[in-house]
Design a protein around this motif. Structure first.
Motif, PDB file in Angstrom:
ATOM      1  N   UNK B  36      -8.191   7.248  -6.301  1.00 37.00           N
ATOM      2  CA  UNK B  36      -6.872   7.502  -5.750  1.00 37.00           C
ATOM      3  C   UNK B  36      -6.444   8.896  -6.195  1.00 37.00           C
ATOM      4  N   UNK B  38      -2.953  11.199  -6.972  1.00 36.97           N
ATOM      5  CA  UNK B  38      -1.507  11.135  -7.190  1.00 36.97           C
ATOM      6  C   UNK B  38      -0.970  12.543  -7.421  1.00 36.97           C
ATOM      7  N   UNK B  41       4.937  13.487  -9.351  1.00 37.07           N
ATOM      8  CA  UNK B  41       6.168  12.772  -9.005  1.00 37.07           C
ATOM      9  C   UNK B  41       6.080  12.038  -7.654  1.00 37.07           C
ATOM     10  N   UNK B  42       4.846  11.736  -7.245  1.00 36.59           N
ATOM     11  CA  UNK B  42       4.648  10.973  -6.019  1.00 36.59           C
ATOM     12  C   UNK B  42       3.840   9.711  -6.332  1.00 36.59           C
ATOM     13  N   UNK B  43       3.695   8.855  -5.298  1.00 33.66           N
ATOM     14  CA  UNK B  43       2.929   7.637  -5.495  1.00 33.66           C
ATOM     15  C   UNK B  43       1.435   7.890  -5.341  1.00 33.66           C
ATOM     16  N   UNK B  44       0.594   7.038  -5.937  1.00 28.23           N
ATOM     17  CA  UNK B  44      -0.851   7.164  -5.730  1.00 28.23           C
ATOM     18  C   UNK B  44      -1.216   6.823  -4.292  1.00 28.23           C
ATOM     19  N   UNK B  87      -7.033   9.177  -9.986  1.00 29.20           N
ATOM     20  CA  UNK B  87      -7.085   7.882 -10.663  1.00 29.20           C
ATOM     21  C   UNK B  87      -8.328   7.115 -10.241  1.00 29.20           C
ATOM     22  N   UNK B  99      -6.398   0.228 -13.019  1.00 23.91           N
ATOM     23  CA  UNK B  99      -6.287   1.669 -12.813  1.00 23.91           C
ATOM     24  C   UNK B  99      -6.605   2.404 -14.104  1.00 23.91           C
TER      25      UNK B  99
END
Lengths: 110, 109
Positions: B36, B38, B41-44, B87, B99
């Motif tokens: 993943x 990321x 300050x954002x989502x994965x 990740x 994770x």
């Protein structure tokens, strides 16, 4: 395109307050999850749900509860917020082992 | 031992360089593997799955080594836009996924 939305991007609460974080997904996914993410600790699973009205504890459920009354909606509840619950909270949904995340809620507990 | 371990970095590389990250996992019965991405300050977001025979998606190559229990991600011709945290994600039992804490990549002009 999968869309997962969370009710707030930023939230500031006081110690002892009850806090509700809501998550909605529009892809008819069976599975929904709540994680928290902290520096150096990565993503940790709080609770998950494989079906309506069904919930399972994750790795760190203490101090949290959840509700899934409708398939598309999964709520995380902090019964009595504490400063150690200051974190980034991420909701996710999926069919299987993949995860589609919402934008996250940054919660600060004072 | 952690279920999934990654070097946190940061890896600071110049534009155009090739960079590789490894991720080790402890459960030999793990079934599926993912990378993943990321952004700050954002989502994965899912970057790619990792298949047993290895797989490629443009400049990104993912590989799995079951004998040594690690997966790798290779990025060729790094772009500034590749700067992010990567990740590693491992599925061990049923739908449980774990994770890693992520490897930070900074691509420098």
């Amino acid at each position: 395109d999968v869309k997962v939305t969370q009710s707030s991007r930023y939230l500031v609460k006081r110690t002892g307050e009850k806090v509700f974080l809501e998550c909605v997904q529009d892809m008819d996914h069976e599975n929904m999850f709540w994680y928290r993410q902290d520096p150096g600790l990565g993503l940790r699973l709080i609770y998950f749900s494989y079906d309506v009205k069904m919930k399972e504890k994750g790795d760190i459920p203490e101090g949290y509860s959840v509700s899934r009354e409708k398939k598309e909606r999964f709520s995380l509840i902090l019964e009595s917020a504490s400063t150690n619950q200051t974190s980034m909270y991420l909701c996710a949904s999926s069919w299987g082992t993949d995860r589609y995340f919402g934008p996250g809620t940054r919660l600060l507990v004072l | 031992r952690k279920e999934v371990e990654q070097d946190p970095g940061p890896f600071n590389v110049p534009e155009g360089a090739t960079v590789a990250f490894n991720c080790t996992y402890s459960n030999s019965a793990s079934q599926s593997f993912f990378w993943y991405r990321q952004d700050c300050r954002k989502e994965p977001k899912l970057l790619m799955s990792v298949y047993s025979s290895g797989n490629e998606d443009g400049r990104f190559t993912a590989q799995l080594n079951r004998a040594s229990q690690y997966i790798s991600l290779l990025i060729r011709d790094s772009k500034l836009s590749d700067s992010a945290t990567y990740l590693c994600v491992v599925n061990s039992v049923g739908q449980k996924v774990t994770f890693g804490t992520g490897t930070k990549l900074q691509v420098i002009p």
